[in-house]
Design a protein around this motif. Sequence first.
Motif, short mmCIF file in Angstrom:
data_model
loop_
_atom_site.label_atom_id
_atom_site.label_comp_id
_atom_site.label_asym_id
_atom_site.label_seq_id
_atom_site.Cartn_x
_atom_site.Cartn_y
_atom_site.Cartn_z
N SER A 257 -20.31 6.69 -6.49
CA SER A 257 -19.54 6.19 -7.77
C SER A 257 -18.25 6.62 -7.43
O SER A 257 -17.32 5.72 -7.88
CB SER A 257 -20.01 6.89 -8.99
OG SER A 257 -21.39 6.71 -9.35
N PHE A 258 -17.89 7.56 -6.94
CA PHE A 258 -16.35 8.00 -6.49
C PHE A 258 -15.89 6.99 -5.73
O PHE A 258 -14.78 6.53 -5.63
CB PHE A 258 -16.30 9.42 -6.35
CG PHE A 258 -16.31 10.39 -7.37
CD1 PHE A 258 -14.94 10.49 -8.11
CD2 PHE A 258 -17.21 11.37 -7.76
CE1 PHE A 258 -14.64 11.30 -9.20
CE2 PHE A 258 -16.82 12.25 -8.61
CZ PHE A 258 -15.78 12.16 -9.39
N SER B 280 -6.00 6.23 -3.25
CA SER B 280 -6.24 5.82 -4.43
C SER B 280 -5.43 6.85 -5.58
O SER B 280 -4.89 6.31 -6.47
CB SER B 280 -7.72 5.78 -5.01
OG SER B 280 -8.23 7.17 -5.39
N ASP B 281 -5.29 7.96 -5.19
CA ASP B 281 -4.65 8.83 -5.93
C ASP B 281 -3.03 8.47 -5.70
O ASP B 281 -2.32 8.39 -6.87
CB ASP B 281 -4.51 10.23 -5.49
CG ASP B 281 -3.98 11.42 -6.11
OD1 ASP B 281 -4.17 11.27 -7.50
OD2 ASP B 281 -3.17 12.20 -5.65
N ILE B 282 -2.71 8.05 -4.54
CA ILE B 282 -1.15 7.49 -4.54
C ILE B 282 -0.95 6.21 -5.33
O ILE B 282 0.05 5.95 -6.03
CB ILE B 282 -0.86 7.47 -2.92
CG1 ILE B 282 -0.88 8.78 -2.42
CG2 ILE B 282 0.49 6.65 -3.03
CD1 ILE B 282 -0.62 8.38 -0.87
N ALA B 283 -1.92 5.27 -5.19
CA ALA B 283 -1.77 4.07 -6.06
C ALA B 283 -1.67 4.24 -7.34
O ALA B 283 -0.95 3.73 -8.10
CB ALA B 283 -3.07 3.21 -5.86
N ILE B 284 -2.38 5.10 -8.10
CA ILE B 284 -2.43 5.47 -9.40
C ILE B 284 -1.05 6.46 -9.87
O ILE B 284 -0.43 6.10 -10.88
CB ILE B 284 -3.62 6.35 -9.69
CG1 ILE B 284 -4.76 5.55 -9.83
CG2 ILE B 284 -3.71 6.65 -11.16
CD1 ILE B 284 -4.93 3.96 -10.35
N ILE C 249 -12.15 2.71 -4.61
CA ILE C 249 -11.84 1.31 -3.85
C ILE C 249 -11.47 0.40 -4.80
O ILE C 249 -10.48 -0.45 -4.65
CB ILE C 249 -13.31 0.71 -3.18
CG1 ILE C 249 -13.48 1.75 -2.19
CG2 ILE C 249 -13.11 -0.91 -3.11
CD1 ILE C 249 -15.04 1.14 -1.26
N ALA C 250 -11.94 0.63 -6.46
CA ALA C 250 -11.22 -0.34 -7.44
C ALA C 250 -9.78 -0.05 -7.54
O ALA C 250 -8.96 -0.87 -7.76
CB ALA C 250 -12.26 0.06 -8.48
#
Length: 75
Positions: free
Chosen positions: A16-17, A56-60, A22-23
């Motif tokens: 799930s993580f 993903s953390d950087i993207a958010i 990826i999303a």
Amino acid sequence: LRLVGSEMCIRDRKRSFRALWIARINAGARELGVSYSVLINSLMKKDIALDRKILSDIAITDSTTFEKIVKTATS
């Protein structure tokens, strides 16, 4: 090999993580006109070693840094 109880929960949580990461990466990359698969392939070709969790953390949290990473990878 049959998984029972907590082992199944651990694998489901990991799955799930990974799907969430990826999303998030895909959403950030699409805003910049790049698909997830092209971005990941470009990162590997340029030897940029960022795992999906960090990316993903950087993207958010830091869109300007994410944009620089995408431009570096795809240029």
